[in-house]
Design a protein around this motif. Structure first.
Motif, PDB file in Angstrom:
ATOM      1  N   LEU A  51      40.068  37.083  49.036  1.00 42.57           N
ATOM      2  CA  LEU A  51      40.625  38.189  48.264  1.00 42.57           C
ATOM      3  C   LEU A  51      41.830  37.721  47.460  1.00 42.57           C
ATOM      4  CD1 LEU A  51      40.835  41.204  47.537  1.00 42.57           C
ATOM      5  CD2 LEU A  51      42.264  41.466  49.575  1.00 42.57           C
ATOM      6  N   THR A  52      42.716  36.982  48.103  1.00 43.15           N
ATOM      7  CA  THR A  52      43.913  36.475  47.424  1.00 43.15           C
ATOM      8  C   THR A  52      43.544  35.528  46.286  1.00 43.15           C
ATOM      9  OG1 THR A  52      45.241  36.740  49.419  1.00 43.15           O
ATOM     10  CG2 THR A  52      46.073  35.199  47.760  1.00 43.15           C
ATOM     11  N   ALA A  53      42.599  34.634  46.534  1.00 41.39           N
ATOM     12  CA  ALA A  53      42.165  33.707  45.479  1.00 41.39           C
ATOM     13  C   ALA A  53      41.614  34.483  44.283  1.00 41.39           C
ATOM     14  CB  ALA A  53      41.114  32.738  46.021  1.00 41.39           C
ATOM     15  N   PHE A  54      40.830  35.524  44.555  1.00 44.93           N
ATOM     16  CA  PHE A  54      40.250  36.323  43.478  1.00 44.93           C
ATOM     17  C   PHE A  54      41.325  37.086  42.709  1.00 44.93           C
ATOM     18  CE2 PHE A  54      38.802  40.422  41.935  1.00 44.93           C
ATOM     19  CZ  PHE A  54      37.876  40.015  41.001  1.00 44.93           C
ATOM     20  N   THR A  55      42.183  37.811  43.421  1.00 46.67           N
ATOM     21  CA  THR A  55      43.179  38.637  42.725  1.00 46.67           C
ATOM     22  C   THR A  55      44.193  37.784  41.961  1.00 46.67           C
ATOM     23  OG1 THR A  55      44.503  38.893  44.744  1.00 46.67           O
ATOM     24  CG2 THR A  55      42.919  40.648  44.236  1.00 46.67           C
TER      25      THR A  55
END
Length: 137
Positions: free
Chosen positions: A72-76
């Motif tokens: 999620l962090t990588a995507f956002t």
């Protein structure tokens, strides 16, 4: 196949939120954005920044399992960098975060759908259908 007939309200709310977010994220067009910016004549569609921003908001607005937090962090993070580069109108600067968010989207989406399938009692069926469109390395 064993299905979750009566999940607890927290599990159901999380699953519902993830499904809504993933449906939005999966339709945002990250593959097309990456291919257009990485092509021979890169251009920026004026609607892309809005699509990227909305997908980022959808992802950040949902409760995700701890196991999916790194994805999620990588995507956002990548989506934030792409939206900023698209706002600047710089195709060269946008090409790297476009590639990053494309890869991060695939990872998040695949792992999240597999998580939902597992928690629903549905075994993984086949591979990542529809995700055979990557550029050759």
């Amino acid at each position: 196949m064993k299905l979750h007939r009566n999940p607890d309200s927290e599990t159901a709310a999380q699953a519902g939120g993830m499904i809504a977010a993933l449906s939005h994220i999966d339709s945002a067009g990250f593959h097309g954005i990456d291919m257009a910016l990485g092509g021979a004549s890169p251009t920026i569609d004026p609607s892309w920044a809005g699509h990227v921003r909305k997908a980022r908001i959808a992802a950040a607005s949902v409760s995700w399992p701890d196991d999916l937090q790194p994805q999620l962090t990588a995507f956002t993070d990548a989506a934030g960098r792409l939206a900023a580069a698209l706002d600047e109108g710089d195709t060269k600067a946008a090409s790297v975060p476009a590639r990053e968010v494309h890869a991060a989207w695939h990872t998040l989406s695949n792992r999240a759908w597999n998580y939902l399938a597992k928690t629903s009692g549905i075994e993984k069926e086949g591979g990542p259908a529809g995700h055979q469109h990557h550029r050759a390395p």
